[in-house]
Design a protein around this motif. Structure first.
Motif, PDB file in Angstrom:
ATOM      1  N   THR A 119      32.858  51.283  38.758  1.00  0.00           N
ATOM      2  CA  THR A 119      32.389  49.996  39.298  1.00  0.00           C
ATOM      3  C   THR A 119      32.725  48.852  38.339  1.00  0.00           C
ATOM      4  O   THR A 119      32.881  49.053  37.125  1.00  0.00           O
ATOM      5  CB  THR A 119      30.859  49.988  39.513  1.00  0.00           C
ATOM      6  N   LEU A 120      32.770  47.654  38.921  1.00  0.00           N
ATOM      7  CA  LEU A 120      32.980  46.463  38.089  1.00  0.00           C
ATOM      8  C   LEU A 120      31.830  46.334  37.092  1.00  0.00           C
ATOM      9  O   LEU A 120      32.035  45.940  35.946  1.00  0.00           O
ATOM     10  CB  LEU A 120      33.065  45.219  38.991  1.00  0.00           C
ATOM     11  N   GLY A 125      36.699  32.455  32.512  1.00  0.00           N
ATOM     12  CA  GLY A 125      37.774  31.522  32.161  1.00  0.00           C
ATOM     13  C   GLY A 125      38.850  32.101  31.262  1.00  0.00           C
ATOM     14  O   GLY A 125      39.875  31.449  31.046  1.00  0.00           O
ATOM     15  N   ASP A 126      38.638  33.310  30.748  1.00  0.00           N
ATOM     16  CA  ASP A 126      39.635  33.901  29.846  1.00  0.00           C
ATOM     17  C   ASP A 126      40.360  35.054  30.525  1.00  0.00           C
ATOM     18  O   ASP A 126      39.722  35.880  31.198  1.00  0.00           O
ATOM     19  CB  ASP A 126      38.957  34.444  28.577  1.00  0.00           C
ATOM     20  N   PRO A 127      41.680  35.152  30.290  1.00  0.00           N
ATOM     21  CA  PRO A 127      42.402  36.311  30.832  1.00  0.00           C
ATOM     22  C   PRO A 127      41.861  37.600  30.231  1.00  0.00           C
ATOM     23  O   PRO A 127      41.496  37.631  29.051  1.00  0.00           O
ATOM     24  CB  PRO A 127      43.855  36.083  30.385  1.00  0.00           C
ATOM     25  N   SER A 128      41.795  38.633  31.043  1.00  0.00           N
ATOM     26  CA  SER A 128      41.215  39.883  30.570  1.00  0.00           C
ATOM     27  C   SER A 128      41.956  41.045  31.227  1.00  0.00           C
ATOM     28  O   SER A 128      42.386  40.939  32.384  1.00  0.00           O
ATOM     29  CB  SER A 128      39.730  39.889  30.964  1.00  0.00           C
ATOM     30  N   GLU A 129      42.122  42.144  30.486  1.00  0.00           N
ATOM     31  CA  GLU A 129      42.795  43.329  31.034  1.00  0.00           C
ATOM     32  C   GLU A 129      41.974  44.557  30.695  1.00  0.00           C
ATOM     33  O   GLU A 129      41.327  44.601  29.653  1.00  0.00           O
ATOM     34  CB  GLU A 129      44.171  43.512  30.381  1.00  0.00           C
ATOM     35  N   PHE A 130      42.028  45.527  31.586  1.00  0.00           N
ATOM     36  CA  PHE A 130      41.361  46.797  31.289  1.00  0.00           C
ATOM     37  C   PHE A 130      41.996  47.918  32.103  1.00  0.00           C
ATOM     38  O   PHE A 130      42.736  47.665  33.058  1.00  0.00           O
ATOM     39  CB  PHE A 130      39.849  46.706  31.555  1.00  0.00           C
ATOM     40  N   ALA A 136      39.067  43.900  40.901  1.00  0.00           N
ATOM     41  CA  ALA A 136      39.050  42.681  40.074  1.00  0.00           C
ATOM     42  C   ALA A 136      40.456  42.157  39.806  1.00  0.00           C
ATOM     43  O   ALA A 136      40.612  41.086  39.208  1.00  0.00           O
ATOM     44  CB  ALA A 136      38.342  42.969  38.742  1.00  0.00           C
ATOM     45  N   GLU A 137      41.478  42.891  40.240  1.00  0.00           N
ATOM     46  CA  GLU A 137      42.853  42.453  39.996  1.00  0.00           C
ATOM     47  C   GLU A 137      43.072  41.040  40.553  1.00  0.00           C
ATOM     48  O   GLU A 137      42.834  40.763  41.727  1.00  0.00           O
ATOM     49  CB  GLU A 137      43.830  43.436  40.669  1.00  0.00           C
ATOM     50  N   GLY A 138      43.480  40.131  39.665  1.00  0.00           N
ATOM     51  CA  GLY A 138      43.887  38.788  40.079  1.00  0.00           C
ATOM     52  C   GLY A 138      42.768  37.838  40.467  1.00  0.00           C
ATOM     53  O   GLY A 138      43.048  36.726  40.921  1.00  0.00           O
ATOM     54  N   HIS A 140      45.649  49.913  35.685  1.00  0.00           N
ATOM     55  CA  HIS A 140      45.637  48.734  34.818  1.00  0.00           C
ATOM     56  C   HIS A 140      45.261  47.513  35.673  1.00  0.00           C
ATOM     57  O   HIS A 140      45.848  47.291  36.732  1.00  0.00           O
ATOM     58  CB  HIS A 140      47.023  48.528  34.189  1.00  0.00           C
ATOM     59  N   VAL A 141      44.279  46.781  35.216  1.00  0.00           N
ATOM     60  CA  VAL A 141      43.795  45.610  35.981  1.00  0.00           C
ATOM     61  C   VAL A 141      43.885  44.366  35.102  1.00  0.00           C
ATOM     62  O   VAL A 141      43.450  44.370  33.949  1.00  0.00           O
ATOM     63  CB  VAL A 141      42.331  45.835  36.428  1.00  0.00           C
ATOM     64  N   SER A 142      44.466  43.300  35.657  1.00  0.00           N
ATOM     65  CA  SER A 142      44.503  41.994  34.977  1.00  0.00           C
ATOM     66  C   SER A 142      43.616  41.045  35.759  1.00  0.00           C
ATOM     67  O   SER A 142      43.786  40.883  36.976  1.00  0.00           O
ATOM     68  CB  SER A 142      45.916  41.416  34.964  1.00  0.00           C
ATOM     69  N   THR A 143      42.720  40.412  35.080  1.00  0.00           N
ATOM     70  CA  THR A 143      41.763  39.553  35.773  1.00  0.00           C
ATOM     71  C   THR A 143      41.396  38.376  34.868  1.00  0.00           C
ATOM     72  O   THR A 143      41.944  38.221  33.775  1.00  0.00           O
ATOM     73  CB  THR A 143      40.516  40.397  36.155  1.00  0.00           C
ATOM     74  N   THR A 144      40.490  37.541  35.346  1.00  0.00           N
ATOM     75  CA  THR A 144      40.000  36.435  34.525  1.00  0.00           C
ATOM     76  C   THR A 144      38.481  36.533  34.484  1.00  0.00           C
ATOM     77  O   THR A 144      37.840  36.622  35.529  1.00  0.00           O
ATOM     78  CB  THR A 144      40.414  35.068  35.129  1.00  0.00           C
ATOM     79  N   VAL A 145      37.937  36.556  33.278  1.00  0.00           N
ATOM     80  CA  VAL A 145      36.479  36.658  33.135  1.00  0.00           C
ATOM     81  C   VAL A 145      35.988  35.463  32.332  1.00  0.00           C
ATOM     82  O   VAL A 145      36.439  35.245  31.198  1.00  0.00           O
ATOM     83  CB  VAL A 145      36.069  37.972  32.439  1.00  0.00           C
TER      84      VAL A 145
END
Ligand code: FES
Ligand code: FES
Length: 161
Positions: A24-25, A12-17, A69-71, A5-10
């Motif tokens: 790959t990213l 400007g918006d928070p995003s999880e996947f 991409a975490e964080g 589980h990855v939490s990131t920002t894409v």
């Protein structure tokens, strides 16, 4: 295989996947987050079609794992301008006809923005050097470089207002 589980920002918006360890990213952006503006040319770090920024640093997303991409803060071409209001760089690419098939264009837009953030007033040589990792098989590069230098000029004038 267990997914992470990855939490990131894409853009400007928070995003999880959830992603596989080796995913790959680039694949995550395109296949899970539906951000298909980021293109795959080579998949091996040679063409720049997959360019995005991570915490402001230009990277090839085909060489980054989704789990990395975490964080972090990711910017893709979808975060630059909008359908209603294009970014100056996008306007200049259109004005100078700096694209043909368009596969390289999103990567070039992302890379040009990174260039102009680092160096708002590049010489032609500096622009060509910075963008050397973004391959284009169609245009011959001259229109692209004209668009980049014109965008730099316009952005400088706007900043000076
Ligand atoms: S697809 Fe990543 S550099 Fe070509
Ligand atoms: S416009 Fe076709 S690869 Fe650049």
């Amino acid at each position: 295989m267990t997914k992470t589980h990855v939490s990131t920002t894409v853009n400007g918006d928070p995003s999880e996947f959830l992603c596989e360890p080796g995913e790959t990213l680039l694949d995550v952006l395109r296949n899970q987050l539906q951000l298909t503006g980021t293109k795959e040319g080579c998949g091996s770090g040679d063409c720049g079609a997959c360019s995005v920024t991570i915490n402001g640093r230009l990277v090839c997303s085909c060489l980054v794992l989704g789990v990395e991409a975490e964080g972090v803060k990711i910017e893709t071409v979808e975060g630059i301008g909008s359908k209603d209001k294009l970014h100056v760089i996008q306007e200049k690419f259109l004005e100078h006809a700096a694209l043909q098939c368009g596969i390289c264009t999103p990567g070039l837009i992302v890379s040009t923005k990174a260039l102009l953030e680092e160096n708002p007033d590049p010489t032609e040589e500096e622009a060509r050097y910075y963008l050397a990792g973004n391959l284009c098989r169609c245009t011959g590069y001259d229109t692209i470089i004209r668009a980049v230098l014109d965008a730099a000029d316009t952005m400088k004038k706007e900043a000076d207002k």
